[in-house]
Design a protein around this motif. Sequence first.
Motif, PDB file in Angstrom:
ATOM      1  N   GLU A  21       0.855  -1.191   0.000  1.00 41.16           N
ATOM      2  CA  GLU A  21       0.000   0.000   0.000  1.00 41.16           C
ATOM      3  C   GLU A  21       0.887   1.236   0.000  1.00 41.16           C
ATOM      4  O   GLU A  21       2.055   1.163   0.390  1.00 41.16           O
ATOM      5  N   PHE A  23       0.488   5.690   0.631  1.00 43.44           N
ATOM      6  CA  PHE A  23      -0.420   6.793   0.946  1.00 43.44           C
ATOM      7  C   PHE A  23       0.366   8.062   1.229  1.00 43.44           C
ATOM      8  O   PHE A  23       1.591   8.034   1.411  1.00 43.44           O
ATOM      9  N   TYR A  30       5.095  10.965   1.431  1.00 45.77           N
ATOM     10  CA  TYR A  30       4.699   9.676   0.844  1.00 45.77           C
ATOM     11  C   TYR A  30       5.234   8.515   1.690  1.00 45.77           C
ATOM     12  O   TYR A  30       6.434   8.407   1.921  1.00 45.77           O
ATOM     13  N   ALA A  84       4.078   7.984  -4.729  1.00 47.20           N
ATOM     14  CA  ALA A  84       3.409   6.788  -4.198  1.00 47.20           C
ATOM     15  C   ALA A  84       3.354   5.711  -5.269  1.00 47.20           C
ATOM     16  O   ALA A  84       2.679   5.889  -6.284  1.00 47.20           O
ATOM     17  N   GLN A  86       2.215   2.023  -6.894  1.00 48.47           N
ATOM     18  CA  GLN A  86       0.931   1.328  -6.838  1.00 48.47           C
ATOM     19  C   GLN A  86       1.074   0.017  -6.087  1.00 48.47           C
ATOM     20  O   GLN A  86       2.134  -0.605  -6.093  1.00 48.47           O
ATOM     21  N   LYS A 144      -7.556  12.226  -7.579  1.00 45.16           N
ATOM     22  CA  LYS A 144      -6.389  12.235  -6.687  1.00 45.16           C
ATOM     23  C   LYS A 144      -6.858  11.851  -5.285  1.00 45.16           C
ATOM     24  O   LYS A 144      -7.906  12.312  -4.830  1.00 45.16           O
ATOM     25  N   ASP A 146      -5.508  10.174  -1.088  1.00 46.27           N
ATOM     26  CA  ASP A 146      -4.423  10.064  -0.107  1.00 46.27           C
ATOM     27  C   ASP A 146      -3.884   8.650  -0.004  1.00 46.27           C
ATOM     28  O   ASP A 146      -2.754   8.431   0.421  1.00 46.27           O
ATOM     29  N   VAL A 147      -4.699   7.655  -0.373  1.00 49.70           N
ATOM     30  CA  VAL A 147      -4.303   6.241  -0.255  1.00 49.70           C
ATOM     31  C   VAL A 147      -4.629   5.544  -1.570  1.00 49.70           C
ATOM     32  O   VAL A 147      -5.673   5.803  -2.185  1.00 49.70           O
ATOM     33  N   ASP A 148      -3.740   4.673  -2.002  1.00 53.32           N
ATOM     34  CA  ASP A 148      -3.916   3.964  -3.269  1.00 53.32           C
ATOM     35  C   ASP A 148      -5.219   3.166  -3.276  1.00 53.32           C
ATOM     36  O   ASP A 148      -5.930   3.115  -4.280  1.00 53.32           O
ATOM     37  N   VAL A 151      -8.222   5.411  -4.029  1.00 51.04           N
ATOM     38  CA  VAL A 151      -8.236   5.819  -5.444  1.00 51.04           C
ATOM     39  C   VAL A 151      -8.816   4.695  -6.300  1.00 51.04           C
ATOM     40  O   VAL A 151      -9.657   4.925  -7.173  1.00 51.04           O
ATOM     41  N   VAL A 175      -2.014   8.964  -6.394  1.00 51.68           N
ATOM     42  CA  VAL A 175      -1.967   9.307  -4.972  1.00 51.68           C
ATOM     43  C   VAL A 175      -1.157  10.591  -4.830  1.00 51.68           C
ATOM     44  O   VAL A 175      -0.078  10.714  -5.411  1.00 51.68           O
TER      45      VAL A 175
END
Length: 340
Positions: A21, A23, A30, A84, A86, A144, A146-148, A151, A175
């Motif tokens: 993860e 974020f 990051y 960030a 993926q 956009k 804050d956390v993958d 998103v 992110v």
Amino acid sequence: EAELLDLKANPNKPATGTVVEAFLDKGRGYVSTILVQAGTLKVGDYVLAGPRHGKIKAMQDERGHDVQEAGPSTPVSILGLDGAPQAGDKFNVFQDEREAKSIAAKRTQLQREQSVRTQKTLSLDEIGRRIALGDFKELNLILKGDVDGSVEALTDSFQKLSTEEIQVNIIHKAVGAITESDVLLATASDAIIIGFNVRPQGNARVVADREEVDIRTYSIIYDAINDLKDAMEGMLSPELKEEITGNAEVRQTFKISKIGTIAGCMVTDGKIFRNGGVRLIRDGVVVYTGELVALKRFKDDVKEVAKGYECGMQIKNYNDLQEGDVLESFHEVEVKKTLK
């Protein structure tokens, strides 16, 4: 098995593993959660993860305690990457910083080229489908978060809202904070920017105001989905629905030269409106559909006549009225379409 033996024999070999993860932390920047699968990862190592790279500045275990190194099968959070990565990206430790930067640049370029290639171009079938639909619309989004994970969840939810009439296109997702380049991309592609737990950074807000780019920020996924759904329902062309307002029975007809036939009527139910449509019904069969030219009470023009009152009515371009005919008054109302 040979690889496992090699690890046991040489635990200090450069680490490799997978990103779990990533974020954007408000205070630290990051943060990437990774799982070391081979070798030993140390603070100070130069890491390449997908198109992101950087020197590990700090490393923490699952309880938030600082650690200096992590062996195989150890999950850790690392600080120091320039963005960030993926979830699912592989990471490697490089001795040569320039080599890692070069690979990261090539991967970024490949991603950009791939996204351009995968953008859906209009085929002949697609053009035919849009012509058949008549009024096809597209909604472009830049996402956009804050956390993958957030998103990805929003991307899936938004794409499921696509209908035959409106296509939802996610033209960019990442992110991080909303940047000036996101605003410029939105300007070029007529897109709306959606930020989930992130805000515009630096000059982005000023550029967005100047270019009139719509930036929507949310902290609850369902609010974002519902707002987008409402916006899409507003884009749908409304359906026209017919509403019958009243009926009147023809009691007597008057033929006036240069004017035509006037029907003396009694309103039996509802209301008759002058600006509405009218339907002539004879023996239960619709004979003519048109509009009223005149609606009178005695000698006065009126806008409407209610049940129980008598009135004079004239139909535009139609004079074949008979006693016993029923005149049905109706008008069309717009009904807002909803997404199914």
